[in-house]
Structures are given as C-alpha cells and as structure tokens.
Design a protein around this motif. Structure first.
Motif, PDB file in Angstrom:
ATOM      1  N   PRO A 106       0.824  -1.216   0.000  1.00 57.77           N
ATOM      2  CA  PRO A 106       0.000   0.000   0.000  1.00 57.77           C
ATOM      3  C   PRO A 106       0.856   1.263   0.000  1.00 57.77           C
ATOM      4  O   PRO A 106       1.810   1.368   0.780  1.00 57.77           O
ATOM      5  CB  PRO A 106      -0.798  -0.109   1.302  1.00 57.77           C
ATOM      6  N   PRO A 107       0.532   2.203  -0.876  1.00 59.74           N
ATOM      7  CA  PRO A 107       1.273   3.462  -0.895  1.00 59.74           C
ATOM      8  C   PRO A 107       0.741   4.387   0.203  1.00 59.74           C
ATOM      9  O   PRO A 107      -0.253   4.086   0.864  1.00 59.74           O
ATOM     10  CB  PRO A 107       0.936   4.022  -2.283  1.00 59.74           C
ATOM     11  N   ASP A 108       1.399   5.505   0.357  1.00 59.16           N
ATOM     12  CA  ASP A 108       0.926   6.535   1.278  1.00 59.16           C
ATOM     13  C   ASP A 108      -0.132   7.400   0.615  1.00 59.16           C
ATOM     14  O   ASP A 108      -0.988   7.965   1.286  1.00 59.16           O
ATOM     15  CB  ASP A 108       2.099   7.408   1.727  1.00 59.16           C
ATOM     16  N   LEU A 109      -0.064   7.489  -0.721  1.00 60.37           N
ATOM     17  CA  LEU A 109      -0.996   8.328  -1.459  1.00 60.37           C
ATOM     18  C   LEU A 109      -1.201   7.764  -2.856  1.00 60.37           C
ATOM     19  O   LEU A 109      -0.272   7.217  -3.445  1.00 60.37           O
ATOM     20  CB  LEU A 109      -0.444   9.762  -1.573  1.00 60.37           C
ATOM     21  N   VAL A 110      -2.421   7.913  -3.368  1.00 56.69           N
ATOM     22  CA  VAL A 110      -2.752   7.524  -4.735  1.00 56.69           C
ATOM     23  C   VAL A 110      -3.162   8.775  -5.495  1.00 56.69           C
ATOM     24  O   VAL A 110      -4.003   9.553  -5.024  1.00 56.69           O
ATOM     25  CB  VAL A 110      -3.906   6.492  -4.766  1.00 56.69           C
ATOM     26  N   LEU A 111      -2.544   8.977  -6.660  1.00 59.27           N
ATOM     27  CA  LEU A 111      -2.990   9.991  -7.619  1.00 59.27           C
ATOM     28  C   LEU A 111      -3.730   9.225  -8.698  1.00 59.27           C
ATOM     29  O   LEU A 111      -3.137   8.387  -9.377  1.00 59.27           O
ATOM     30  CB  LEU A 111      -1.791  10.725  -8.228  1.00 59.27           C
ATOM     31  N   MET A 112      -5.030   9.451  -8.829  1.00 56.54           N
ATOM     32  CA  MET A 112      -5.843   8.628  -9.704  1.00 56.54           C
ATOM     33  C   MET A 112      -6.537   9.443 -10.788  1.00 56.54           C
ATOM     34  O   MET A 112      -7.209  10.435 -10.489  1.00 56.54           O
ATOM     35  CB  MET A 112      -6.915   7.907  -8.874  1.00 56.54           C
ATOM     36  N   ASP A 113      -6.352   9.022 -12.026  1.00 52.03           N
ATOM     37  CA  ASP A 113      -7.104   9.596 -13.135  1.00 52.03           C
ATOM     38  C   ASP A 113      -8.568   9.263 -12.906  1.00 52.03           C
ATOM     39  O   ASP A 113      -8.921   8.120 -12.602  1.00 52.03           O
ATOM     40  CB  ASP A 113      -6.606   8.989 -14.451  1.00 52.03           C
ATOM     41  N   TRP A 114      -9.435  10.224 -13.022  1.00 50.71           N
ATOM     42  CA  TRP A 114     -10.873  10.024 -12.797  1.00 50.71           C
ATOM     43  C   TRP A 114     -11.516   9.253 -13.940  1.00 50.71           C
ATOM     44  O   TRP A 114     -12.584   8.699 -13.785  1.00 50.71           O
ATOM     45  CB  TRP A 114     -11.519  11.393 -12.617  1.00 50.71           C
ATOM     46  N   ASN A 115     -10.869   9.196 -15.095  1.00 53.53           N
ATOM     47  CA  ASN A 115     -11.437   8.551 -16.282  1.00 53.53           C
ATOM     48  C   ASN A 115     -10.632   7.307 -16.653  1.00 53.53           C
ATOM     49  O   ASN A 115      -9.884   7.307 -17.612  1.00 53.53           O
ATOM     50  CB  ASN A 115     -11.460   9.530 -17.464  1.00 53.53           C
ATOM     51  N   LEU A 116     -10.789   6.242 -15.887  1.00 46.34           N
ATOM     52  CA  LEU A 116     -10.062   5.007 -16.149  1.00 46.34           C
ATOM     53  C   LEU A 116     -10.861   4.098 -17.077  1.00 46.34           C
ATOM     54  O   LEU A 116     -12.101   4.087 -17.027  1.00 46.34           O
ATOM     55  CB  LEU A 116      -9.752   4.284 -14.835  1.00 46.34           C
TER      56      LEU A 116
ATOM     57  N   ILE B 126      -7.563  13.025  -6.963  1.00 42.10           N
ATOM     58  CA  ILE B 126      -8.084  12.762  -8.304  1.00 42.10           C
ATOM     59  C   ILE B 126      -7.427  13.720  -9.295  1.00 42.10           C
ATOM     60  O   ILE B 126      -7.323  14.921  -9.038  1.00 42.10           O
ATOM     61  CB  ILE B 126      -9.618  12.957  -8.342  1.00 42.10           C
ATOM     62  N   LEU B 127      -6.988  13.161 -10.430  1.00 41.16           N
ATOM     63  CA  LEU B 127      -6.470  13.937 -11.562  1.00 41.16           C
ATOM     64  C   LEU B 127      -7.446  13.747 -12.717  1.00 41.16           C
ATOM     65  O   LEU B 127      -7.791  12.618 -13.040  1.00 41.16           O
ATOM     66  CB  LEU B 127      -5.101  13.418 -11.993  1.00 41.16           C
ATOM     67  N   SER B 128      -7.881  14.838 -13.338  1.00 38.16           N
ATOM     68  CA  SER B 128      -8.819  14.657 -14.447  1.00 38.16           C
ATOM     69  C   SER B 128      -8.926  15.897 -15.310  1.00 38.16           C
ATOM     70  O   SER B 128      -8.841  17.022 -14.818  1.00 38.16           O
ATOM     71  CB  SER B 128     -10.219  14.313 -13.914  1.00 38.16           C
TER      72      SER B 128
END
Length: 125
Positions: free
Chosen positions: A52-62, A87-89
């Motif tokens: 598990p990471p400390d933080l997730v940067l996630m594209d909102w459109n997967l 969230i990145l989008s």
C-alpha cells in the motif's frame, strides 16, 4: 488520518496513459518520493494489496470502470489501511468534484496540471 507524506513516501499514480504522467513521476522521484505508475484499476488493486502506498494519484477517467466504482474498488483494495487519494482529471465538473470528495478523495486536480502544483497539494495532504 495517519498518512506520512514526507519525502520517501510511496505514491501510486493510476492513469490510462502512463506516458502522460511520466514527467510527474520523475518530478516526484526528484523530490524524494518513491513513485510508480500503473495504467488500469486491476493493476492498481494488485499493487495496493501488495504494498500500500501513502498516497494515490488517480485519473478520474479510467478504462472499463465508472469513476465512482473505480474509487470504491481502490478504497476496498486498501483494506483497513487509509490511503490518501487525489483525483487527476481533464473532466472536473462540480458534480465530479463533489462525488470524489464524498467518496473520500482528499483533493481534485484538473488536467493539464503543473508538477509543482501537484507536489504542493501532495505536501498539503
């Protein structure tokens, strides 16, 4: 939330176009973070379970999964651990931001983004 995001923290970037976030990954590594990129929710779930990471940067459109469902699945994959998510989008209408924040995302950042801004927001978390 017990999330230590000092440099050397682990960050997982989930984006359908890994090459599009490579500059961000390099900037994070240059700042002292351990950053990795995966391209789909399945690979992200596996990574979250293994280390598990400390933080997730996630594209909102997967690809292949609705945005809200992707966030729920990734939260479930973290198990008991509370992992911060940003969230990145390119698509961040008010309804998208509200939905992401209601599901526990710490922040939302629009694409295109500045690597310096993303790092500042990570440090703010």
């Amino acid at each position: 939330m017990s999330c230590d995001l000092t440099p050397t923290g682990r960050i997982l970037i989930i984006d359908k176009e890994p090459s599009a976030v490579e500059a961000l990954r390099l900037a994070l590594v240059g700042t002292g973070f351990d950053a990795a990129v995966v391209a789909d929710p399945g690979a992200a779930e596996q990574s979250l379970r293994l280390l598990p990471p400390d933080l997730v940067l996630m594209d909102w459109n997967l690809p292949g999964v609705a945005e809200i469902e992707a966030l729920r699945r990734l939260r479930a994959a973290c198990g008991a651990e509370r992992v911060a998510m940003i969230i990145l989008s390119a698509r961040l209408a008010e309804a998208d931001v509200v939905a992401a924040l209601n599901l526990g995302a710490e922040d939302c950042i629009g694409k295109p983004f500045s690597c310096r801004e993303v790092i500042a927001r990570i440090e703010a978390v």
